[in-house]
Write a protein that holds these residues in place. Structure first.
Motif, mmCIF file in Angstrom:
data_model
loop_
_atom_site.group_PDB
_atom_site.id
_atom_site.type_symbol
_atom_site.label_atom_id
_atom_site.label_comp_id
_atom_site.label_asym_id
_atom_site.label_seq_id
_atom_site.Cartn_x
_atom_site.Cartn_y
_atom_site.Cartn_z
ATOM 1 N N TRP A 38 0.859 -1.179 0.000
ATOM 2 C CA TRP A 38 0.000 0.000 0.000
ATOM 3 C C TRP A 38 0.896 1.231 0.000
ATOM 4 O O TRP A 38 1.769 1.373 0.845
ATOM 5 C CB TRP A 38 -0.875 -0.016 1.261
ATOM 6 C CG TRP A 38 -1.673 1.227 1.504
ATOM 7 C CD1 TRP A 38 -1.371 2.244 2.351
ATOM 8 C CD2 TRP A 38 -2.919 1.583 0.884
ATOM 9 N NE1 TRP A 38 -2.351 3.214 2.316
ATOM 10 C CE2 TRP A 38 -3.311 2.837 1.421
ATOM 11 C CE3 TRP A 38 -3.734 0.974 -0.062
ATOM 12 C CZ2 TRP A 38 -4.481 3.479 1.032
ATOM 13 C CZ3 TRP A 38 -4.897 1.618 -0.446
ATOM 14 C CH2 TRP A 38 -5.276 2.845 0.100
ATOM 15 N N GLY A 39 0.699 2.102 -0.980
ATOM 16 C CA GLY A 39 1.590 3.253 -1.017
ATOM 17 C C GLY A 39 1.152 4.298 -2.012
ATOM 18 O O GLY A 39 -0.015 4.390 -2.386
ATOM 19 N N ALA A 76 5.532 9.402 4.257
ATOM 20 C CA ALA A 76 4.870 8.207 3.717
ATOM 21 C C ALA A 76 4.800 7.107 4.766
ATOM 22 O O ALA A 76 3.766 6.451 4.938
ATOM 23 C CB ALA A 76 5.609 7.726 2.474
ATOM 24 N N ALA A 77 5.891 6.888 5.469
ATOM 25 C CA ALA A 77 5.912 5.849 6.499
ATOM 26 C C ALA A 77 4.934 6.170 7.624
ATOM 27 O O ALA A 77 4.263 5.274 8.154
ATOM 28 C CB ALA A 77 7.326 5.691 7.054
ATOM 29 N N SER A 78 4.820 7.459 7.972
ATOM 30 C CA SER A 78 3.910 7.845 9.058
ATOM 31 C C SER A 78 2.455 7.626 8.672
ATOM 32 O O SER A 78 1.592 7.498 9.549
ATOM 33 C CB SER A 78 4.133 9.320 9.425
ATOM 34 O OG SER A 78 3.623 10.185 8.425
ATOM 35 N N LEU A 79 2.172 7.566 7.374
ATOM 36 C CA LEU A 79 0.815 7.322 6.892
ATOM 37 C C LEU A 79 0.507 5.830 6.757
ATOM 38 O O LEU A 79 -0.569 5.458 6.292
ATOM 39 C CB LEU A 79 0.606 8.012 5.538
ATOM 40 C CG LEU A 79 0.632 9.549 5.563
ATOM 41 C CD1 LEU A 79 0.667 10.112 4.150
ATOM 42 C CD2 LEU A 79 -0.571 10.090 6.332
ATOM 43 N N GLY A 80 1.446 4.992 7.107
ATOM 44 C CA GLY A 80 1.220 3.558 7.049
ATOM 45 C C GLY A 80 1.541 2.927 5.716
ATOM 46 O O GLY A 80 1.156 1.771 5.465
ATOM 47 N N ARG A 106 14.172 1.464 1.883
ATOM 48 C CA ARG A 106 14.382 0.209 2.617
ATOM 49 C C ARG A 106 14.510 0.459 4.122
ATOM 50 O O ARG A 106 13.998 -0.313 4.942
ATOM 51 C CB ARG A 106 15.636 -0.489 2.093
ATOM 52 C CG ARG A 106 15.476 -1.135 0.716
ATOM 53 C CD ARG A 106 14.582 -2.331 0.796
ATOM 54 N NE ARG A 106 14.461 -3.035 -0.472
ATOM 55 C CZ ARG A 106 13.500 -3.899 -0.734
ATOM 56 N NH1 ARG A 106 12.566 -4.148 0.167
ATOM 57 N NH2 ARG A 106 13.446 -4.519 -1.898
ATOM 58 N N LYS A 107 15.199 1.527 4.469
ATOM 59 C CA LYS A 107 15.376 1.857 5.887
ATOM 60 C C LYS A 107 14.042 2.056 6.575
ATOM 61 O O LYS A 107 13.874 1.737 7.761
ATOM 62 C CB LYS A 107 16.234 3.126 6.003
ATOM 63 C CG LYS A 107 16.507 3.577 7.422
ATOM 64 C CD LYS A 107 17.367 4.839 7.427
ATOM 65 C CE LYS A 107 17.616 5.336 8.842
ATOM 66 N NZ LYS A 107 18.437 6.588 8.839
ATOM 67 N N ARG A 108 13.054 2.558 5.835
ATOM 68 C CA ARG A 108 11.725 2.824 6.397
ATOM 69 C C ARG A 108 10.744 1.694 6.106
ATOM 70 O O ARG A 108 9.544 1.847 6.302
ATOM 71 C CB ARG A 108 11.209 4.153 5.833
ATOM 72 C CG ARG A 108 12.003 5.352 6.335
ATOM 73 C CD ARG A 108 11.849 6.570 5.457
ATOM 74 N NE ARG A 108 12.584 7.720 5.979
ATOM 75 C CZ ARG A 108 13.903 7.889 5.829
ATOM 76 N NH1 ARG A 108 14.623 7.000 5.178
ATOM 77 N NH2 ARG A 108 14.496 8.952 6.351
ATOM 78 N N ARG A 109 11.254 0.584 5.628
ATOM 79 C CA ARG A 109 10.452 -0.595 5.301
ATOM 80 C C ARG A 109 9.403 -0.292 4.235
ATOM 81 O O ARG A 109 8.282 -0.815 4.283
ATOM 82 C CB ARG A 109 9.809 -1.181 6.559
ATOM 83 C CG ARG A 109 10.826 -1.685 7.571
ATOM 84 C CD ARG A 109 10.170 -2.360 8.753
ATOM 85 N NE ARG A 109 11.156 -2.850 9.700
ATOM 86 C CZ ARG A 109 10.883 -3.497 10.834
ATOM 87 N NH1 ARG A 109 9.598 -3.737 11.151
ATOM 88 N NH2 ARG A 109 11.832 -3.910 11.642
#
Length: 293
Positions: free
Chosen positions: A14-15, A62-66, A102-105
């Motif tokens: 999901w992105g 982006a990572a904070s939004l899941g 990658r660091k943020r998965r």
């Protein structure tokens, strides 16, 4: 069930997606930059979102939004600003982009072509000439050599039919052509270029690298006749659907593509060059018969 209780299945990605020219800023060697500077559009991209420098902050958002994935494009004009001259610093930038994801998965999904070309490429005929296929394959080889150990999902060309319609039928982007025969050549060469890049991406794989999954991103609208009772509206809708939606897909699965008025052509090297199918869907488009004056 509350929306907060909805869970995606394991492995679901999901992105969001971006294209380099729209967000990076200062893409000075691309054909779209030159088009903008010539005043062919109202607004110029300029610094855009300054994503080229702010990508880590953007990925934090982006990572904070899941999000669990991000599709971005590598800018060919940055990597090869002049024919045969490669910018290693620009290539290192995209290595850093992938590492930041990658660091943020966030699973990186790399697009090689998202509407823009190097200015030198367009000056030599762009996608209208057969040499475009080898040029794109060389570029793909350069990118996969740097990113292939970290990237599984690849998109060779974003929305090839939209590119053709916009740049070679409507004349809304560089080179501003309105030529159906030129557009047919562009489609053929983009299909062949995808096939060439597909093989480059697979052949470059080394031990320990992810098995590449390669596709195009194909704009696939639902075409409907304006007047369902009109035989001409229904006929032109079927023709539009076959050409715009299915021609590229058939080329990349069956090794043949059909252009109305020009017949079928074999593109055997493109057969079975989809590991998955990337679909961009925005909605319905209504079609009506309108004879050319």
């Amino acid at each position: 069930m509350a929306s907060s209780d909805i869970l995606f299945p394991d492995g679901f990605l999901w992105g969001a997606a971006t294209s380099a020219h729209q967000v990076e800023g200062n893409n000075v060697h691309s054909d779209w930059w030159a088009w903008e500077q010539a005043g062919r559009v109202k607004d110029r991209s300029g610094l855009a979102c300054d994503h080229y420098r702010r990508f880590e902050q953007d990925f934090d958002l982006a990572a904070s939004l899941g999000h669990s994935a991000h599709r971005f494009s590598v800018e060919w004009a940055r990597l090869e600003p002049a024919e045969g001259q490669w910018d290693d610093e620009a290539l290192a930038h995209y290595v850093a982009v992938v590492r930041a994801l990658r660091k943020r998965r966030l699973e990186p999904i790399v697009t090689l072509h998202h509407f823009t070309n190097p200015q030198w490429f367009l000056a030599k005929g762009g996608w209208t000439v057969p040499e475009s296929v080898d040029a794109f394959a060389r570029y793909a080889n350069r990118v996969v050599g740097a990113l292939g150990d970290q990237v599984k999902y690849w998109v060779t060309i974003n929305e090839p039919m939209v590119y053709v319609r916009m740049h070679y039928v409507q004349g809304l982007g560089p080179p501003g052509a309105r030529d159906l025969r030129q557009s047919a050549r562009v489609i053929e060469h983009m299909v062949r270029a995808h096939a060439a890049a597909y093989r480059v991406l697979h052949d470059a794989r080394r031990t320990g690298w992810p098995v590449p999954q390669v596709s195009v991103a194909h704009h696939f609208p639902a075409f409907r006749p304006c007047k369902r009772w009109s035989p001409l509206d229904r006929w032109i809708t079927r023709r539009t659907d076959q050409f715009f939606n299915w021609a590229v897909l058939e080329a990349l699965t069956e090794g043949r593509w059909v252009v109305p008025g020009l017949g079928a052509q074999r593109v055997a090297e493109a057969r079975n060059t989809l590991d998955y199918f990337g679909v961009n869907y925005y909605g319905r488009q209504f079609i009506r018969w309108a004879p050319i004056p």
